[in-house]
Design a protein around this motif. Sequence first.
Motif, short mmCIF file in Angstrom:
data_model
loop_
_atom_site.label_atom_id
_atom_site.label_comp_id
_atom_site.label_asym_id
_atom_site.label_seq_id
_atom_site.Cartn_x
_atom_site.Cartn_y
_atom_site.Cartn_z
N SER A 79 0.80 -1.21 0.00
CA SER A 79 0.00 0.00 0.00
C SER A 79 0.84 1.26 0.00
O SER A 79 2.05 1.22 0.13
N LYS A 80 0.15 2.32 -0.06
CA LYS A 80 0.80 3.63 -0.06
C LYS A 80 1.28 4.06 1.32
O LYS A 80 2.26 4.74 1.45
N ASN A 92 6.03 1.97 3.14
CA ASN A 92 6.89 1.34 2.16
C ASN A 92 7.89 0.44 2.88
O ASN A 92 8.85 0.92 3.47
N ASP A 109 10.28 -1.52 1.97
CA ASP A 109 11.69 -1.47 1.57
C ASP A 109 12.40 -0.29 2.23
O ASP A 109 13.52 -0.41 2.71
N ARG A 110 11.68 0.82 2.24
CA ARG A 110 12.30 2.00 2.81
C ARG A 110 12.48 1.82 4.33
O ARG A 110 13.51 2.16 4.90
N THR A 153 5.96 1.66 12.26
CA THR A 153 4.68 1.45 11.57
C THR A 153 3.52 1.40 12.56
O THR A 153 3.32 2.30 13.34
N GLU A 167 1.96 -6.09 5.37
CA GLU A 167 0.88 -6.37 4.42
C GLU A 167 -0.38 -6.80 5.16
O GLU A 167 -1.49 -6.37 4.85
#
Lengths: 536, 539
Positions: A4-5, A8, A10-11, B378, B483
């Motif tokens: 998704s936006k 990220n 990977d970052r 996150t 995800e």
Amino acid sequence: MALSKHVNPDRIIQESHDKDKSKKEHRLKAASEVHDAYGGRFSTSALPKYSLASKGVDPEAAYRIIHDELSLDGSTVLNLASFVHTWMPPQADRLMQENISKNLIDSDEYPATQVLHTRCVSILADLWHAPSAKEAIGTATTGSSEAAQLGGLAMKKMWQQKRKAAGKSLHEPGPNIVMGANAQVALEKFARYFDVECRLVPVSVESKYRLDPKRAMEFVDENTIGIFVILGSTYTGHYEPVKEMSDLLDEYEKKTGHSVPIHVDGASGAFVAPFVTPKLQWDFKLPRVVSINTSGHKFGLSYVGVGWIIWRDKAHLPKELIFELHYLGSVEYSFSLNFSRPAAPIIAQYFNLLHLGFEGYRSIGLADMKNARLLSRALDKTKYFTVLSDIHRAVGAHDQAAIDSSDIEDYEPGLPVVSFRFSDSFKQNHPEIQQKWIQTLLRSKGWIVPNYELPPELEKTEILRVVVRENMTEVLIDKLLADLIEVTESLSKSDSAEHALNMLGHTQRPSKHENSESNLKGGEGSSSSGTYARTC
Amino acid sequence: MSLSKHIDAEAIIEQSKEHHHKKHASVRSRQNQYSSWRRDEDAAATPKYTMPKAGINSKAAYQLLHDETALDGNPLLNLASFVHTWMPEYADKLIMENINKNIVDQDEYPAAQIIHNRCVSMIADLWNAPKGKAIGSATAGSSEAIMLGGLALKKRWQEARKAAGKDHFHPNIVFGSNAQVALEKFARYFDVECRLVPVKEANGFVLDPHDAIKFIDENTIGVMLILGSTYTGHFENVVLMNELLDDLQKRTGLDIPIHVDAASGGFISPFAYPHLKWDFSIPRVVSINTSGHKFGLVYAGLGWILWRDEQYLHKDLVFELHYLGSVEYSYTLNFSKPAAPVIAQMFNFLNLGFEGYQRIAYKDLRNARMLSNALDRTYFKVLSNIHKPVKKNFSLLSAEHSDDPVNYEAGLPVVAFRLSDQFKKDHPNVQQMWIQILLKTKGWIVPNYAAPKGAENVEILRVVVRETLSEDLIERLIMDILEIAESLTKNAGSIMAAVNVVSSSGGKVYQPDQTNARPEKDNMDGGDAKSQHGFARQC
């Protein structure tokens, strides 16, 4: 990338690295010297024995050093002292290797292995005639020690519950447990570690070197948590009379109202009796038998590291001993002294059950018995020796001549064990010869045949013992007998080197080069009260 | 078809079989069994819960079990477990060569015994035991080791009480509620009252020595401290506990010993944090246990217990075993036991040396930090603290970000995390447990569970970073976790429906294999079963 936006990955991973990563500069580098192929740098410099070396060697060198050092260990085939099985088919080896990293306790991750474990328990419960295989409960253990301790612990808790319910003291005078003096040391360990008084019933020649049920009754009282009955005495292989014990306890219950349960230590016998002498009454058919333990790694024919304990039903396993383990989608229960344990031995056990089936185990059991009888008769015939075990004699016939029937039912039931000593006539003719020299001289030929004293009250008698396992074939029996006779005869010839050795005495102990700092020194332990404190 | 408990799957399987040929199945038909296992119908009908009357050949038995164990998970992706699952090829070879050796059989396998003794010496040295005094033994795992440690404490207390003519029937032991279930098991099995010290989220879900001291009285046989909490990897503060107990002794005369359960930390701390004080360098620490099969890097089946001095082991507990020409001593709950794991431990000691173990510990901690940092950025809040720089070195760190774990808070390479407060506020319907279930569908095992007593309301997800979890796999794991978290925010409704089926039927799904010879929930619930608090999962 499917993501998704918002985030990220990977970052995020980039950012999350320790920042000096780009320099690839770790303070520690692998030991980079080129080592000699054989044994690495330890082929010439001293091996660190008591502290961790600062630098390692490559795996091949480590392998070679340890491999070579272990060649000083004896041959597993010639070890006639041990009940522990040492051979499995190559397919079983392969299966174990494949599963060597699996942890039995981890049922989230290894559910299939758990299922195999359950099946083994069911099969054993069924084999031992549990009232209903669905009701029986059991678990794998590391060996019979753990299993027997769990059995004893369950009986102790049951006793505590009864006492509490009756409002009586748990501590004065405290619980006791009754067993023959021929018990393996694990049973006495249970008593000492779990604060239960250990009441050892002396054994006698008349009781065939094992528990005498009538005498045992003298030790039973209201604080007796149970009786350990041993199916297959470690000394002579005699089965203890479970049925007779059970009957006497029935009578006792009628008289006094105290119900005393039986735990059968079938470390060796529980995998022999059901196949070889299926008519013998010793298992859950007797209602007083509440639990049975066995070693998968003895006549269960698996490698060392698996034992079993089965309770006849849930009622005999107190709930407070059971711990719940919560897993994804299921609850498992644990009642063992170990937690994480290898799954491979359990898989190997199931391999055997599947591969051999009843008939396979029976034919191996019969072959072991046949070879043991062969050795027994041969020793009897030499006149140098007297055989104490009875499996080559007719049922109930102690101290009588051997018979040579081909039907197993004609013989006294017992383990495939041959216990023998110098005959009285040999001792009379050669009073100077010490029996323990047979052990030493056989050792120099490669055989391990232990020589030791019988339990208390008979401790003046020394016996030699041979356990006939699957890999003890007829030709090895032949060789062993030849060597035994040769050794005995050379000892008795007064001009032989062996005789001179015997005369020298043998009190000098091998000096212990490597008396590691972690070893106790002589006399710092406590000796057992006469139970069998050796390998078995 | 979804199975319910009313339908007996086994009965259905039985009904669905063709039975017409059964009466012809005789001994003769079994002679075919040696042709090829795949064509062997008898093998397919092998009874599961009773012993088959006749066997099948060893190739067929192998293939059957090989295939059946394929249903087991992949040890590599099992992030729930501390147990090590990989060794070099040469170690495998060595293990298979020695798989039939019995470590207690010292008559026959003297060389294996010497290797055992050397392992004990090396570990004693690693843990700063007084020279020449320490004794110890290999065990089947940390559970057995803990019980032996606890039993030695109990015996010592009993003897002291008997000598003083006081009641010796009511011992108690003190440890944090974050303890592994083995500690509680010890208490219950050996009739010792278990005094659990509740933990708080604020101190990392571990025992606070100041709280613990309140639980101690004259009947306390000892305090068990955990080096490396199973929940979050935090180390308990052995130094502080020691000081408080010294102080207690001054005030009351009670001399309380410490046992350190270093199941995981015993092979991490000496390498990653060589200056951390937790071991025999602290006088009150009388015994330490560890698992060789965790960060000792050996396969399952090996633990160690060491005492600082033989005087802490009562003579009654040690049995003398007489062997050819020598006397050996035994203080274990198991007797016969495989020698191969001990040999494998020595293989590692030789192969890796101090620097090898250190290299692996550094790597594990580095990877754990990476995972922690990624999660922190996150939707998650990380509860473990090995990625947090130690304050006094902060300036140095921002410049260099050294790889040395000493610059960070000490702990196990464990990442414990939960959904962040913000995420929970934004998505109140999402249950953290779903993440566990959804990760499992991707192959990962990451357990979700409640924090210990005192903080039961917090749910924790936990990843153990072992040697086999490489940086590459960590990257995959991060992507998969993110995800899943993302998809939960979007599709909470439909996922909830699916997941609820799985989770609500947990334990109720009919499992025919489980009805045989094992305790069932229905039978075990209620009654006089005691409640338990320890970490009752695999670790």
